[in-house]
Structure formats: C-alpha cells, structure tokens
Design a protein around this motif. Structure first.
Motif, PDB file in Angstrom:
ATOM      1  N   SER A  38       0.840  -1.208   0.000  1.00  0.00           N
ATOM      2  CA  SER A  38       0.000   0.000   0.000  1.00  0.00           C
ATOM      3  C   SER A  38       0.870   1.251   0.000  1.00  0.00           C
ATOM      4  N   SER A  68       0.563   5.871  -0.169  1.00  0.00           N
ATOM      5  CA  SER A  68      -0.320   7.041  -0.089  1.00  0.00           C
ATOM      6  C   SER A  68      -0.808   7.389  -1.502  1.00  0.00           C
ATOM      7  N   THR A  80      -0.806  10.247  -3.138  1.00  0.00           N
ATOM      8  CA  THR A  80       0.147  11.053  -3.916  1.00  0.00           C
ATOM      9  C   THR A  80       1.246  10.162  -4.488  1.00  0.00           C
ATOM     10  N   SER A 109       1.078   6.970  -5.021  1.00  0.00           N
ATOM     11  CA  SER A 109       0.493   6.058  -6.016  1.00  0.00           C
ATOM     12  C   SER A 109       0.414   6.737  -7.366  1.00  0.00           C
ATOM     13  N   ASN A 163       6.360   0.798   9.426  1.00  0.00           N
ATOM     14  CA  ASN A 163       6.001   2.206   9.411  1.00  0.00           C
ATOM     15  C   ASN A 163       7.154   2.977  10.037  1.00  0.00           C
TER      16      ASN A 163
END
Ligand code: FES
Length: 899
Positions: free
Chosen positions: A460, A462, A464, A466, A794
């Motif tokens: 995955s 964000s 922007t 992507s 993260n």
C-alpha cells in the motif's frame, strides 16, 4: 557503404562520422585540437583542415574543416596538398603566438598533444617577436594545477567540465584575444571528474598536481595495465611508477567501461601505495616492539602456530584478488573461511548474485547505460559510491531530458527517477526525486513492480505516491530501453529485491529492453561471492573467537576495525592467542597482530577481480619493489599463503606463477573458469617478445641505482604475465593483445595515442576490450518475484535508525589513507532531520552524544531538510564509524550540554 577518396586512395568507411573521425579511424595522421571523440566537434581551432575537391578532375579544391564535414559517399579530399599543409602550419603558428616556450619546465612536455601537433604540422620556426599575453593562474585545489598562459582556446576543458560532466564552477570569461578558462575565484574544483581536465586539455593548462610533486616525464615512467580498486565498476587504469613510487594514474581506454574518463577518486587515490609506514617485510611482535623476519623465519614461526592451533579462522577480503582469497580458503579449509564482510552485506551479495545469474535480465556496461531512455535509481548515491557510473547516467539523460518540462514523461523522452535518503549529486537531472527511509523506498519499488505486473506482491502507498508510481510505470513501459539501478550500499536487501521485481515486471509486461544494475560494495565483491559456497557471516567468526572455540585468526587484506566497533575488536583480538595478518597497509588490525606478512598492493602484484557486471579483469604488477631495495619482501597474498600451506603439509610448491593458482581455482570452483581467458597464459609471446612496461625513450634505466652500486642490476623477471619490466619488447597497437601498459605511438605521445589502439575511434580496442564476463544471465524457471516484507513497516519502527552517508573522498578504505584525499575528506558528523534537531535542541556543529552497540560517539551535528525524521545519518566507513552500524537502532542520542 560509403566510399571516400583520400589523396588518391579509396577507402570504404562508416559514413555516419565526420571526416576527421573517419581519417583517424583509418589510422591516417591528421592534426586536430578542439575535436574529441567523446565531446564532438566545435570547429574552433581550424587545425583539422583538409582540401576538398568536387571530383577526381578537380585540381583546385577548397579548404574545409574535416571535423565539421561528414564523410559522405564519393568525397575527394587531400591531407597532403601543399596548400592545406601550409594552412595547418600557419594555424599552428597563430596558436603558438601566445603559448609560452616553456616545455622544459612544463609538466605536460612529453605527454603533450600540442607538441605532437607542432611536429606533425612542421611548424618549427617562431617568428613572433612581441610580448606574449599573460594570465593570472588560480588555485584549483590539491589535484589540478592551472597555467592559463599555455591555453590555445580549444574549449575542450569547458566542454568536458560543463557540458559532459555538468560541473558548474569552471567557466569561460573574456573576449577576443583574451579568453580565460577558470573559476570565478580561486577554489577547489567541485566536480567529481575534474581530473579528466588533465587528459582533455591538449596543452599544459591543467596538469596533475599530485604527479608534479614527484615529477617524472611520461617516457621515464614504468606503466602496467591495471584496474581501479576503489569501487565495483572496474575502470581500467595505467599507473605510472618511477624510483619505486607510483607517480600518477592515467586513464586506460576501455571501449565498454570507462572509455576516456575516470573519476577523481580513481585517478588521485594511489598515494596509499607510497606510504612509508607500510609493512614492507615480515614482522613478529615482541612485548614492546616488532622484529623483522626473513621468509624462512616467518614460515617456521607461523607454521608452528598453525600446527598447534585449536582452530584457525581465515578472513578474506573483497579488496583482495580472487587468487589470494582462493589461496586463503585452501589454507584454512572452506569450513573456516569467511568472506570478510558483515552478515547483512553477505546476504545482499548473495541476493545480487542470484538475480544476476537467474533473472535473465541483462546488466549493461557503462557505455551501454548511455543509450538507455529511462532510468530508475533506487537508494544508491551513485556519485559517491560508483562515480564513473553516475557519469554514464548523466550522458543517458543529458541529451534527452528537459528537467523543466512537466510533460516530458508523456513525450517519452529520456528521464531519470530517483529515490534516496537525502539529496544527491544526480538530483539536478532527475525528473522526480523522493527522499525516504530505505524501507519506504523499497515500498515504492514494490508498488511500482505491482503496478507493472499484478503478479508482483502488492503493497500500500499514499495517494500522492500512487499517482507518481503510475507516472513512472507509464514512462518505463513506453521507453525503448529502461534501466533499473540499485545496490548494496544503502544497506537494504529489500531495495535490491524491489529493484529486481520492477525489472522482472517490466520485462514480463512491456516491449522495453530492460537492464538491471545491482552494485556490490567493493572492487571484488562479486568475485568473492562466486568463489564462496560459505554462508557463514563474519559475526559467526567473531562469536567463535569470543567463545574461545577458535584461538587463531588469519586475516588477509582486511581491517576488521573498519567493520566492527573498536570495543568489540579490542576485546576479541586481545583474547585470542594468535593474530596473523597479511596486508599491505598499516591498519588498526595490523596493530593487534603478533605475526605480520607484508603483502603486495595492486601496484606490486598481479591478480583478478570481478566487477558488478560479473566481468573478470586482470591487474598487473607495475614494478618490483625489491629492485629498489632488496630488504623489501612484498609478495602477493596468495604466494605467502601457498608457501604456508606447503610448509604446513610438507608438500612441494605447486604454484610458481599465477596460471598455476588460476588453474587450481578453476578446478575447485568451475564457475570461475572464465578467469583463465581474461589474459593469455604467462608463456605467451608476441612474435617472440613480451609486452613492454616502459617506452623506448625510457632513460636512466641502467643508472637508476648508480648512487647505491655502479654495477647495473639485472631487470626483475615477471613470472606472472606476458609483460616485461623493460623497454625491450612490443608495444605495437596492432598485434593480438588486449592489455596495453600505456598509450604511445610514433608521433603520438599524449593520451590521444589511444586513436591508434582502437579498431575505430571510440570503439573497442583492435582485439576487443579486456575482461571476460563470468556470468551469462539466463532466466531460471524458478526465479520469480520476491515477497515484500516492508508491508507493515512504518516510520515508528525506523525511529533512530542509522543510515549511511557516502563521500567520494573518505568512504572507501584505501583511498582514505591517501594524504591528498584526506585533504578533501569532510570531518565525521551526524546528520539529523531539521525537526529531530529542533526536538533535541541542537543546531549545526553542536556536539551530540550517540550510543550504539555499546559505543559512545561524540559528533558534531549537520542538519538536512531532506533526511526523513527518525533517521540518523552517519558517514560509515570513516575512521571510528564501522560499517556494521548500517541499519542499527541507536540506544540513545543526547545534546551533551543537556547532560
Ligand atoms: Fe576541427 Fe578543431 S579539430 S576545428
């Protein structure tokens, strides 16, 4: 097919080039200055004039500039017409008006294109009797001297520095007869390729300051073909020696790798070979001093130690040759042989090798990189780690991209996309750059691969990011040739896997010709990876030593203090009974040894290394140190190790020359069989002759040691190659050989003599470029996408994680020992993000205390706008900052004023 007529002779040529290029490819002698095969034509010097005729009946003709005219079909030209010869002679006279007659004191003399052209055009008489124009010379740093009076205004320097290498601190100023090439004010040239000015300049405006300090004319130097030892690219070099010192390093032309250019680290780092504190004979440690030993004594002493050892651990090195690493493995046994790198580095190396061998994706050469349209660079600060490769990336992007053009990707022009932890020197040509932790960069890579091929694991991102990934994916898919570059230096195997996934996905789903480059850390990392079947990490060895499982450590050409913290190494090395070190540098590890073997450096030995493409290349002994001082006992590490093995096993010596050790190596490791073909056997002769290391003009050979003994010493013998330490032999460019000690041809004394060694200008050498690719990549049916483990990561997990910063001058082990390089090294520092620095209450230059792996460091702060929060940048590899800190979480960091 194009036919041209030159002075009544008909030639069939490649019609795509200009007449000058074509004539030089035909090995005709046509003078020139401003043209350069890598820089093209500007027509400024007017020296390459030829006469052009309309047809074979035309006797009048007209003078044209050959560098500005294409070699079109059925063109009639003359190089020998009296009028054009007179024209060239007059041009030379004009250029010489302001050139000082200072050849006797000019460092360029004997290596000077201007001198060669003067002789070639026949301008012998100086008629100009007035004052010459003079200029102020600038201080340009420790590498380059500046003498502007010698300038003939060919613009080559600026065309290389500014247009080719994109340096912006050297300019051209003035007007008419008063043109000046220099900086706005005195100062160190900033570009990483400034050293090439020395070879680019056809006169003595820019000369090698490091060579001037121990100056010797080119014809008095002894050269050998060599390989740059300071990164994994494997540029070809020609080190020159006089009186037992390396005096300079010249570029050695290789059509597929370095071509005409080297980086400044490769050119100016040779000084560590000349250091006086090197171990030059075997030594043993007594309680308060070391004693000199002869070969017999050290063999007896070491054999006794090895015989009585509980368990021997042998640590090899990626900066040593394949032959030396193999010899160590033979001595200690495969189960006790360690590659000499951390476990994580070893994992990344295995990964790179697996991808190189099994992915079926080609790893292009530096010259091939220049033809790629779209390049994605993941996590490698190329300019600092593999600078010559960064110069090729520039060429790929330079003529195709328009950084200010927002629609470039839609037009499918050349583009560079890059990710890194902080800004890099390639940012100026990047269409998109993104700064993130290595894990986050890998996540982008995985997402891109998934976008290209949905079979690749999904991660995955964000919104922007992507969107940006979509843009990159489209650009890569539309490109004719796309290249993915990553490597080991960022310290993340996830980045390497992500890069491989992108390349595989692209290959599966697009028409694009895909290339993949994965850079290992050192000059012979790939060779060591191919040699080894051992997967035990260096940490395992340290553990065994700490636990007392092993009591004897044999370290070859490796400084463990560069890899592990001092506290750990001090503890380990004082605990064990026997530390035997073979090295050519006086490292911290040598300081802990009780037996020291004096190894030969690259300049005193012959060996094989394997570059990032899997290309094995041979470097050759430049000189024999014992010729100058018979006390010196510098042997290749493999020679010492084989002697030890023979004495230990009471067997006869089997390896008398390098062919013998190579044969044994191939028998033990068939993957390496290509190394035999890197170079002809040592017995090979060309028309009965060896290849020379010295030019025919070499002077003082018979009297070089006359201050010691008037009897001429016999020249040393070289059992390991078809090269001789003599000027008697062949340097004929046309005979069958790939290894050329130095570029020289009658009438061509400067580096432009490479023209004579190439099958066509800028192409390969007459008999191919040196080196053999050991790895022919083939798609393995079991090779597929790597699973991602960055999903779920993260920023929390990366808080206070150490990431490496690399520096062209300082990060690499051998070059950082060179005094002139030390002048350019930054001091050690800690890099913090702006926000982190504010939270800590520190500013630039504040000293902070950092604890990691039980080490406490005090370092001044630098602040970055780009380094992501939570990461701590350290120039790993600098003294006191061991490589194993890469990726480690710190224990704490504090402002020492708050303690
Ligand atoms: Fe052609 Fe200079 S080389 S004008």
């Amino acid at each position: 097919m194009t036919i041209i007529h030159v002075d009544g002779t008909q030639y069939v040529v490649d019609g795509s080039k200009n007449l000058l290029h074509t004539c030089l490819s035909l090995k005709l002698d046509l003078p020139y200055f401003c043209w350069h095969p890598a820089l093209g034509s500007v027509g400024s010097c007017r020296l390459c004039a030829v006469k052009r005729y309309h047809n074979d009946q035309d006797c009048q003709g007209s003078i044209i500039m050959s560098c500005m005219t294409r070699a079109i079909d059925n063109i009639f030209i003359s190089l020998e017409d009296p009028e054009v010869k007179e024209f060239r002679r007059n041009i030379l006279e004009l250029l010489m008006i302001n050139h000082p007659h200072d050849c006797p004191v000019c460092e360029e003399a004997g290596n000077c294109h201007l001198q060669d052209m003067l002789v070639m055009t026949g301008h012998y008489k100086r008629r100009y009797r007035f004052n010459k124009r003079t200029h102020y010379n600038q201080y340009l740093g420790p590498f380059i001297s500046h003498e502007m009076n010698r300038c003939i205004v060919c613009y080559r320097c600026i065309r290389f520095y500014k247009d080719y290498a994109h340096g912006n601190d050297l300019g051209v100023y003035g007007i008419h007869n008063n043109i000046y090439f220099g900086r706005v004010k005195d100062g160190i040239l900033e570009n990483e390729f400034s050293g090439n000015l020395v070879e680019i300049c056809p006169t003595g405006v820019f000369t090698d300051k490091t060579a001037s300090q121990q100056y010797t004319r080119k014809w008095d130097l002894q050269f050998a073909p060599s390989i740059c030892a300071h990164c994994s690219v494997g540029c070809n070099t020609s080190p020159g020696e006089r009186y037992g010192n390396i005096v300079k390093i010249d570029n050695r032309y290789h059509g597929a790798i370095n071509h005409y250019f080297l980086c400044d680290r490769g050119r100016f780092s040779y000084g560590y070979v000349n250091l006086l504190d090197r171990p030059r004979w075997p030594q043993a440690l007594r309680p308060d001093h070391t004693v000199e030993l002869n070969t017999l004594e050290i063999m007896n002493k070491t054999t006794t130690i090895l015989k009585n050892a509980k368990k021997i651990i042998g640590i090899g090195s990626a900066r040593a040759s394949l032959e030396s690493n193999f010899a160590l493995r033979e001595l200690v046994g495969e189960e006790n042989f360690y590659l000499g790198m951390t476990g994580s580095e070893q994992t990344r190396l295995s990964l790179i090798l697996k991808i190189l061998c099994q992915s079926g994706i080609y790893s292009p050469t530096l010259r091939e990189i220049e033809n790629y349209d779209v390049i994605l660079l993941l996590g490698e600060d190329l300019t600092q780690t593999s600078p010559r490769l960064a110069l090729s990336v520039r060429q790929a992007v330079k003529n195709k991209s328009h950084p200010e053009d927002d629609h470039q990707n839609e037009k499918n022009l050349g583009a560079l996309f890059l990710t890194n932890i902080d800004s890099t020197r390639l940012d100026d040509i990047a269409l998109w750059k993104y700064y993130a932790s290595p894990a986050e960069q890998a996540r982008i890579g995985y997402a891109l691969a998934h976008k290209l091929d949905s079979n690749s694991p999904k991660v995955s991102l964000s919104i922007t990011l992507s969107d940006q990934v979509n843009v990159i994916a489209k650009t890569l898919q539309k490109a004719k040739k796309s290249l993915i570059i990553s490597g080991s230096n960022a310290g993340s195997d996830e980045l390497i896997k992500a890069a491989a996934n992108i390349a595989t996905a692209l290959k599966n789903t697009s028409e694009s010709e895909v290339g993949l480059i994965l850079l290992p850390a050192e000059v012979n990392s790939i060779g060591l990876g191919l040699l080894s079947r051992n997967i035990k990490s260096l940490e395992t060895a340290i553990e065994q030593l700490q636990n007392g499982v092993s009591d004897t450590l044999l370290i070859m050409e490796n400084d463990l203090y560069r890899i592990f913290p001092h506290n750990i190494m001090d503890e380990v090395l004082t605990k064990i009974s026997n530390v035997i070190v073979i090295d050519h540098q006086n490292t911290k590890t040598i300081g802990k040894a009780n037996i020291i073997f004096s190894a030969a450096s690259f300049a005193e030995s012959t060996g094989t290394v394997v570059n990032y493409e899997g290309r094995a290349q041979r470097f050759f002994k430049v000189y024999d140190p014992s010729y100058y001082d018979s006390r010196f006992q510098l042997k290749e590490s493999w020679r010492w190790l084989h002697l030890l093995k023979c004495q230990l096993t009471t067997s006869n010596i089997k390896w008398f020359n390098i062919d013998h050790v190579i044969q044994a190596c191939i028998e033990s490791c068939p993957k390496l069989k290509g190394i035999k073909d890197v170079c002809p056997d040592v017995k090979v002769r060309i028309h009965g002759q060896k290849i020379v290391r010295k030019s025919k003009q070499y002077s003082g050979g018979s009297s070089i040691l006359a201050n010691i003994n008037v009897h001429e010493k016999p020249i040393p013998q070289d059992p390991d190659s078809m090269l001789t330490f003599s000027r008697e032999g062949t340097n004929n460019p046309f005979v069958e050989r790939q290894h050329i000690s130095f570029a020289w041809y009658p009438g061509w004394n400067s580096p432009q003599a490479w023209n004579k060694f190439q099958n066509k200008i800028g192409g390969t050498l007459h008999h191919g470029d040196p080196g053999q690719r050991l790895i022919k990549t083939k798609k393995d049916k079991n090779f597929s996408f790597f699973e991602s483990s960055v999903e779920g990561c993260n920023n929390e997990t990366e808080i206070l994680q150490i990431v490496p910063y690399y520096h062209l001058f300082g990060s690499e082990e051998m070059s950082q020992r060179t005094p002139v390089i030390q002048k350019c090294m930054p001091s050690t520092y800690i890099m913090l993000n702006n926000i982190d620095a504010n939270q800590l209450g520190v500013r630039v230059k504040t000293i902070v205390e950092l604890s990691v792996m039980n080490m406490v460091l005090h370092l001044p702060v630098k602040v970055s706008d780009h380094l992501p929060s939570g990461l701590i940048g350290l120039p790993l590899g600098f003294p006191g900052l061991p490589l194993c800190l890469n990726g480690k979480k710190i224990d704490y960091i504090t402002n020492i004023h708050h303690k």
